[in-house]
Design an enzyme around this catalytic site. Structure first.
Site, short mmCIF file in Angstrom:
data_model
loop_
_atom_site.label_atom_id
_atom_site.label_comp_id
_atom_site.label_asym_id
_atom_site.label_seq_id
_atom_site.Cartn_x
_atom_site.Cartn_y
_atom_site.Cartn_z
N GLU A 174 -69.80 -25.64 4.16
CA GLU A 174 -69.04 -27.03 4.62
C GLU A 174 -70.39 -27.87 4.87
O GLU A 174 -69.99 -29.11 5.32
CB GLU A 174 -68.34 -26.84 5.71
CG GLU A 174 -67.06 -26.02 5.63
CD GLU A 174 -65.93 -26.42 4.84
OE1 GLU A 174 -65.69 -27.72 4.96
OE2 GLU A 174 -65.31 -25.91 3.91
N HIS A 250 -64.71 -27.91 12.13
CA HIS A 250 -66.36 -27.97 11.63
C HIS A 250 -66.85 -28.09 13.21
O HIS A 250 -66.30 -28.72 14.16
CB HIS A 250 -66.57 -29.19 10.98
CG HIS A 250 -66.11 -29.34 9.49
ND1 HIS A 250 -65.47 -30.47 9.00
CD2 HIS A 250 -66.25 -28.33 8.52
CE1 HIS A 250 -65.33 -30.02 7.78
NE2 HIS A 250 -65.65 -29.04 7.41
N CYS A 369 -68.70 -37.61 10.68
CA CYS A 369 -67.97 -36.88 9.39
C CYS A 369 -68.48 -38.02 8.38
O CYS A 369 -68.90 -37.43 7.18
CB CYS A 369 -66.65 -36.98 9.28
SG CYS A 369 -65.86 -35.83 10.76
O1 SUG Z 1 -62.07 -31.61 5.22
N1 SUG Z 1 -59.98 -34.08 5.95
C1 SUG Z 1 -61.41 -33.50 5.83
C2 SUG Z 1 -62.04 -34.16 7.15
C3 SUG Z 1 -63.53 -33.82 7.24
C4 SUG Z 1 -64.36 -34.09 8.28
N2 SUG Z 1 -65.63 -33.76 8.53
C5 SUG Z 1 -66.27 -33.42 9.35
N3 SUG Z 1 -65.81 -33.05 10.36
N4 SUG Z 1 -67.47 -33.58 9.11
C6 SUG Z 1 -61.50 -32.21 6.04
O2 SUG Z 1 -60.45 -31.66 6.66
C7 SUG Z 1 -57.79 -34.39 4.82
C8 SUG Z 1 -57.35 -34.76 3.55
C9 SUG Z 1 -55.84 -35.27 3.58
O3 SUG Z 1 -54.98 -34.66 4.25
O4 SUG Z 1 -55.26 -36.00 2.69
C10 SUG Z 1 -59.27 -33.81 4.94
O5 SUG Z 1 -59.69 -33.35 3.81
#
Ligand code: SUG
Length: 445
Positions: A174, A250, A369
């Site tokens: 990730e 994460h 993020c």
């Molecule tokens: O991978 N949300 C992302 C959020 C990523 C956050 N990044 C970090 N923590 N670095 C994920 O879960 C949600 C998309 C949706 O439900 O439409 C989403 O992909």
């Protein structure tokens, strides 16, 4: 030689929506099917970038991905014109249509892992795009992410680009969301912390039971190998499986580091004391500060809803630091009380700046993020594509571009509209000229 940490933020794409795609990410699941505002989301992101640039930090921009990913839909059996592919998918495979439309590449902390030249054996900055295998919508990103990174860091004298890891959960990766770096100054050799959720090879090791561990130890080890990090330069730490089961999908939802400071929740890691001792041992000349937030003051649940740790920890003058925090931290009483207590203490963290990134937050994406950190020397910085570095002019141009091309509401029904495909391609074609990144998208090839 001067050294900088440059934040490259993901520009929110025109199809930002709430699809509930991320099992284990509480906000994504909770806000599924709400109506999104892509225009506001992109502007909130641009305002955060501008605020950092105004504070004197170097700030870059990474382009979004082409969405919908029609290749995904064709690969799973839909055919004919683009409009036909979309209408067929909307009725026969709505989940695939949602995945194809996700603007999730905005969270560039998941774009790649980056190792600065001070840490690597060949003295280059190394990039490996994350394969993001754990979620279908995110697994669509690595190829184009690689194209974009090559277009921004386009000088093989300074930058080394690797292919993403094999596309299987065994090597689930990730990116920088599970990676942070401790060092004295940015240009000094540092210690790279790789935080993983489970071991793929050894099922007897602790692992979460409710939600998935997206990052494996084997993936983290592979990245360290690819980047030419020595044993003294990489430390592998297991995330506490219990916090993954509470929505910490994460590590950057529960810990953040910058230079000589690690700011983390009491329950973030397994074997915390042992790991901190290893950090001290690896960096004997660095005045390390471990700021542990007690569970009694901030629960894991409050950390997850407020994103206290998804803050950007940035360096100010005189070895002081500031947190760039989401406004949600002000709205959570326990977290607000903790932060006011923190600022009264004698730690390097002396200030907090609040940013409204609520459009992104509703999908589980806070300030940290939205950015990929790249520590660079001044020579390396001058080799970066200059059109991707934010100044007042680029900020204005990108705002105008958003005003011209983005909708201010997007629901699931809107995704069935084939006109949206054309709108996005027109916008992205123009963007590649603004950022001078060439033909990075499938529709341009
Ligand atoms: O991978 N949300 C992302 C959020 C990523 C956050 N990044 C970090 N923590 N670095 C994920 O879960 C949600 C998309 C949706 O439900 O439409 C989403 O992909």
């Amino acid at each position: 030689m001067k050294h900088f940490e440059v934040n490259f933020d993901g520009l929110v794409g025109p199809t930002h929506n709430y699809a509930g795609l991320s099992f284990g990410n509480v906000a994504s699941q909770h806000n599924a099917k709400q109506v999104a505002n892509p225009q506001q989301a992109a502007k909130q992101g641009l305002d955060k970038m501008k605020a950092l640039a105004d504070l004197g930090f170097k700030q870059g921009v990474l382009a979004p991905q082409q969405r919908p990913d029609l290749q995904l839909l064709r690969r799973i059996g839909f055919s004919g014109s683009d409009a036909k592919v979309i209408s067929q998918a909307a009725s026969a495979a709505p989940d695939a249509l949602l995945a194809a439309y996700s603007a999730s590449s905005m969270w560039t902390a998941n774009a790649a892992t980056v190792s600065p030249s001070a840490d690597t054996t060949d003295g280059k900055v190394h990039f490996t795009p994350a394969n993001l295998t754990n979620k279908l919508h995110r697994s669509l990103e690595p190829q184009v992410t690689g194209n974009i990174l090559r277009a921004v860091f386009n000088d093989s004298k300074y930058f080394a680009h690797h292919q993403h890891l094999p596309e299987n959960d065994y090597y689930g990766d990730e990116g920088a969301a599970n990676h942070t770096r401790l060092c004295g100054q940015y240009g000094d050799a540092g210690l790279e912390l790789f935080v993983y959720g489970r071991s793929a090879a050894d099922a007897s090791q602790p692992a979460p039971t409710r939600y998935p561990a997206r990052q494996t130890l084997e993936a983290s080890q592979a990245i360290a190998r690819l980047h030419g990090l020595s044993e003294d330069t990489a430390l592998f730490i297991q995330q506490n499986p219990q916090v993954i089961d509470k929505g910490v999908f994460h590590n950057d939802v529960i810990a953040v580091g910058n230079r000589n400071v690690l700011f983390y929740h009491q329950e973030a890691f397994l074997d915390t004391e042992k790991q901190l001792a290893r950090m001290r041992q690896a960096l004997p000349d660095v005045d390390l500060h471990f700021i542990e937030v007690p569970a009694a003051q901030v629960s894991v649940e409050d950390a997850v809803t407020s994103y206290l740790f998804n803050t950007q920890l940035v360096s100010l003058a005189d070895n002081k630091m500031a947190l760039i925090a989401p406004t949600d931290c002000q709205e959570n009483p326990a977290v607000a009380a903790y932060l006011s207590d923190l600022l009264s203490q004698d730690t390097p963290i002396q200030d907090v700046h609040y940013m409204d990134v609520k459009q992104s937050m509703r999908n589980g994406g806070g300030p940290a993020c939205l950015r990929l950190r790249v520590a660079l020397t001044d020579q390396e910085l001058s080799a970066v594509n200059p059109y991707t570095l934010l100044d007042n002019e680029l900020y204005t141009t990108l705002n105008q571009w958003v005003d011209k091309h983005y909708r201010d509401r997007l629901s699931f029904d809107d995704l069935k509209d084939p006109q949206l495909v054309t709108e996005v391609c027109t916008a992205l074609d123009e963007l590649t000229r603004i950022l001078n990144i060439g033909s990075v998208y499938p529709f341009q090839q």
